[in-house]
Design a protein around this motif. Structure first.
Motif, PDB file in Angstrom:
ATOM      1  N   HIS A  57       0.843  -1.197   0.000  1.00  0.00           N
ATOM      2  CA  HIS A  57       0.000   0.000   0.000  1.00  0.00           C
ATOM      3  C   HIS A  57       0.879   1.248   0.000  1.00  0.00           C
ATOM      4  CE1 HIS A  57      -3.487  -2.502   1.067  1.00  0.00           C
ATOM      5  NE2 HIS A  57      -2.672  -3.107   1.909  1.00  0.00           N
ATOM      6  N   ILE A  58       0.371   2.313  -0.624  1.00  0.00           N
ATOM      7  CA  ILE A  58       0.999   3.628  -0.533  1.00  0.00           C
ATOM      8  C   ILE A  58      -0.075   4.636  -0.123  1.00  0.00           C
ATOM      9  CG2 ILE A  58       2.203   5.480  -1.741  1.00  0.00           C
ATOM     10  CD1 ILE A  58       3.261   3.453  -3.716  1.00  0.00           C
ATOM     11  N   VAL A  59       0.232   5.445   0.875  1.00  0.00           N
ATOM     12  CA  VAL A  59      -0.635   6.551   1.269  1.00  0.00           C
ATOM     13  C   VAL A  59       0.147   7.846   1.062  1.00  0.00           C
ATOM     14  CG1 VAL A  59      -1.855   7.689   3.159  1.00  0.00           C
ATOM     15  CG2 VAL A  59      -1.977   5.204   2.921  1.00  0.00           C
ATOM     16  N   ILE A  60      -0.450   8.779   0.322  1.00  0.00           N
ATOM     17  CA  ILE A  60       0.190  10.051  -0.005  1.00  0.00           C
ATOM     18  C   ILE A  60      -0.602  11.182   0.634  1.00  0.00           C
ATOM     19  CG2 ILE A  60       0.944  11.583  -1.872  1.00  0.00           C
ATOM     20  CD1 ILE A  60       0.583   9.007  -3.720  1.00  0.00           C
ATOM     21  N   VAL A  61       0.064  12.006   1.423  1.00  0.00           N
ATOM     22  CA  VAL A  61      -0.560  13.186   2.018  1.00  0.00           C
ATOM     23  C   VAL A  61       0.077  14.428   1.399  1.00  0.00           C
ATOM     24  CG1 VAL A  61      -0.956  14.504   4.139  1.00  0.00           C
ATOM     25  CG2 VAL A  61      -1.083  12.005   4.178  1.00  0.00           C
ATOM     26  N   VAL A  62      -0.759  15.398   1.039  1.00  0.00           N
ATOM     27  CA  VAL A  62      -0.264  16.617   0.405  1.00  0.00           C
ATOM     28  C   VAL A  62      -0.577  17.828   1.286  1.00  0.00           C
ATOM     29  CG1 VAL A  62      -0.249  18.036  -1.678  1.00  0.00           C
ATOM     30  CG2 VAL A  62      -0.697  15.575  -1.857  1.00  0.00           C
ATOM     31  N   GLY A  63       0.471  18.576   1.637  1.00  0.00           N
ATOM     32  CA  GLY A  63       0.317  19.822   2.368  1.00  0.00           C
ATOM     33  C   GLY A  63       0.310  21.010   1.425  1.00  0.00           C
ATOM     34  N   GLU A  64       0.152  22.196   1.983  1.00  0.00           N
ATOM     35  CA  GLU A  64      -0.075  23.390   1.169  1.00  0.00           C
ATOM     36  C   GLU A  64       0.906  24.536   1.449  1.00  0.00           C
ATOM     37  OE1 GLU A  64      -2.729  25.083  -0.902  1.00  0.00           O
ATOM     38  OE2 GLU A  64      -2.691  23.067  -1.732  1.00  0.00           O
ATOM     39  N   ASN A  65       1.436  25.070   0.357  1.00  0.00           N
ATOM     40  CA  ASN A  65       2.003  26.430   0.311  1.00  0.00           C
ATOM     41  C   ASN A  65       3.099  26.736   1.326  1.00  0.00           C
ATOM     42  OD1 ASN A  65      -0.200  26.473  -1.405  1.00  0.00           O
ATOM     43  ND2 ASN A  65      -1.159  28.270  -0.507  1.00  0.00           N
ATOM     44  N   HIS A  66       3.980  25.779   1.569  1.00  0.00           N
ATOM     45  CA  HIS A  66       5.105  26.050   2.473  1.00  0.00           C
ATOM     46  C   HIS A  66       6.409  25.524   1.867  1.00  0.00           C
ATOM     47  CE1 HIS A  66       2.094  27.134   5.387  1.00  0.00           C
ATOM     48  NE2 HIS A  66       3.040  27.468   6.256  1.00  0.00           N
ATOM     49  N   PRO A  67       7.448  26.352   1.871  1.00  0.00           N
ATOM     50  CA  PRO A  67       8.735  25.917   1.342  1.00  0.00           C
ATOM     51  C   PRO A  67       9.476  25.016   2.327  1.00  0.00           C
ATOM     52  CG  PRO A  67       8.933  28.141   2.177  1.00  0.00           C
ATOM     53  CD  PRO A  67       7.481  27.759   2.314  1.00  0.00           C
ATOM     54  N   TYR A  68      10.489  24.393   1.812  1.00  0.00           N
ATOM     55  CA  TYR A  68      11.317  23.455   2.580  1.00  0.00           C
ATOM     56  C   TYR A  68      11.779  24.057   3.900  1.00  0.00           C
ATOM     57  CZ  TYR A  68      15.309  20.316   3.452  1.00  0.00           C
ATOM     58  OH  TYR A  68      16.207  19.444   4.015  1.00  0.00           O
ATOM     59  N   ASN A  69      12.299  25.269   3.854  1.00  0.00           N
ATOM     60  CA  ASN A  69      12.923  25.844   5.056  1.00  0.00           C
ATOM     61  C   ASN A  69      11.921  26.341   6.095  1.00  0.00           C
ATOM     62  OD1 ASN A  69      12.016  28.205   3.869  1.00  0.00           O
ATOM     63  ND2 ASN A  69      14.060  28.995   3.376  1.00  0.00           N
ATOM     64  N   GLN A  70      10.638  26.310   5.781  1.00  0.00           N
ATOM     65  CA  GLN A  70       9.624  26.630   6.783  1.00  0.00           C
ATOM     66  C   GLN A  70       9.110  25.393   7.510  1.00  0.00           C
ATOM     67  OE1 GLN A  70       6.438  28.972   5.116  1.00  0.00           O
ATOM     68  NE2 GLN A  70       7.689  30.821   4.937  1.00  0.00           N
ATOM     69  N   ILE A  71       9.515  24.219   7.034  1.00  0.00           N
ATOM     70  CA  ILE A  71       9.045  22.955   7.628  1.00  0.00           C
ATOM     71  C   ILE A  71      10.196  22.174   8.250  1.00  0.00           C
ATOM     72  CG2 ILE A  71       7.846  20.793   7.198  1.00  0.00           C
ATOM     73  CD1 ILE A  71       6.088  23.314   6.897  1.00  0.00           C
ATOM     74  N   ILE A  72      11.222  21.932   7.461  1.00  0.00           N
ATOM     75  CA  ILE A  72      12.338  21.120   7.935  1.00  0.00           C
ATOM     76  C   ILE A  72      13.156  21.943   8.942  1.00  0.00           C
ATOM     77  CG2 ILE A  72      14.379  19.813   7.286  1.00  0.00           C
ATOM     78  CD1 ILE A  72      11.615  18.666   6.382  1.00  0.00           C
ATOM     79  N   GLY A  73      13.248  21.428  10.155  1.00  0.00           N
ATOM     80  CA  GLY A  73      13.931  22.120  11.240  1.00  0.00           C
ATOM     81  C   GLY A  73      13.037  23.054  12.026  1.00  0.00           C
ATOM     82  N   ALA A  74      11.765  23.157  11.646  1.00  0.00           N
ATOM     83  CA  ALA A  74      10.851  24.072  12.327  1.00  0.00           C
ATOM     84  C   ALA A  74      10.378  23.484  13.655  1.00  0.00           C
ATOM     85  CB  ALA A  74       9.643  24.375  11.442  1.00  0.00           C
TER      86      ALA A  74
END
Length: 276
Positions: free
Chosen positions: A33-50
């Motif tokens: 199985h594969i489950v894909i979740v899609v988030g909205e309107n945020h660049p890499y540097n606003q998520i990774i390390g946040a």
């Protein structure tokens, strides 16, 4: 005699390259199985390390983090279409409704005897084709736009199985606007993801399944760099710097299940080097 030796060497090299190509294709797993979740309107540097995204960053450490992942376009809708059908379908805005009949992931999976479903939070009923209901927006659920995808594949997130073995082969989960970071905060989305998908992710490790978390686009900047994370037992965890985008993700899923590439994925390579 010298010519004969050169010919033999040439054939040996060709055979070796063919074997390497076969081996490379075989290295791409076929998750149950594969489950894909899609988030909205945020660049890499606003998520990774946040600090507001502790769970997402935990997933990034547990799985594969792509540090050079990109959206296809702006605004949102073309990216969802690209991820689902290998093409933006000529759409350059978030307008609704649209109807397409071209090939797509759901149709391609079905032709190979596999299954597909899209689970959207706040979708009011199975097969709902309206453009909006509360915090649900059709522009984020691309399968609704395709006349060759049965309406029975368009499901509310409340229908997401509690018994994960009953999941379709590939499914999308689309949070509502408050939980995908479009209208809500990073912290709200991070909390929602942990509450609603963590048990599937834990289950995936002992059931040969895969979780994919990606974003549609960044905050309207030119690089369009987004976080993309894969989590599952078939991966070699780590950070991977090679360029990839929505077409790369789709082509990888196509190769996993041996389905013909759709749209622009025909000229896109599957993601390699991350598999055990």
């Amino acid at each position: 005699m010298v010519v004969l030796i050169l010919k033999v060497q040439h054939h040996d090299q060709t055979d070796r390259k063919q074997k390497e190509t076969v081996k490379s294709a075989q290295n791409i797993p076929k998750p149950k199985h594969i489950v894909i979740v899609v988030g909205e309107n945020h660049p890499y540097n606003q998520i990774i390390g946040a600090s507001d995204a502790p769970y997402i960053n935990e997933l990034a450490k547990k799985g594969v983090l792509f540090t050079n992942s990109h959206g296809i376009a702006h605004p949102s809708q073309p990216n969802y279409l690209a991820l689902f059908s290998g093409d933006t379908q000529g759409i350059t805005d978030d307008s609704c409704p649209h109807t397409f009949s071209s090939n797509n992931l759901a149709v391609a999976l079905q032709k190979k005897g596999n299954s597909f479903a899209g689970y959207s939070e706040d979708l009011p009923s199975v097969g709902f084709a309206g453009c909006q209901s509360h915090s649900y927006h059709r522009k984020h659920s691309p399968w609704v736009n395709f006349s060759n995808v049965p309406s029975s594949s368009n499901l509310p997130f409340s229908s997401f199985p509690k018994n994960y073995s009953q999941l379709p082969t590939v499914s999308f989960v689309i949070p509502n606007l408050m939980h995908d970071m479009h209208d809500g905060t990073v912290k709200q989305a991070d909390t929602w993801l942990k509450k609603n998908l963590d048990s599937y992710i834990q289950w995936a490790f002992s059931n040969d399944s895969l979780f994919i978390l990606t974003w549609d686009e960044d905050n309207f900047k030119k690089p369009n760099q987004i976080p993309t994370i894969f989590v599952g037992p078939m991966l070699k965890p780590g950070k991977y710097p090679s360029y990839m985008d929505h077409y790369s993700v789709l082509r990888t899923i196509e190769d996993m299940y041996g389905i013909a590439p759709v749209g622009k994925t025909a000229s896109t390579s599957a993601i390699k080097g991350i598999w055990k």
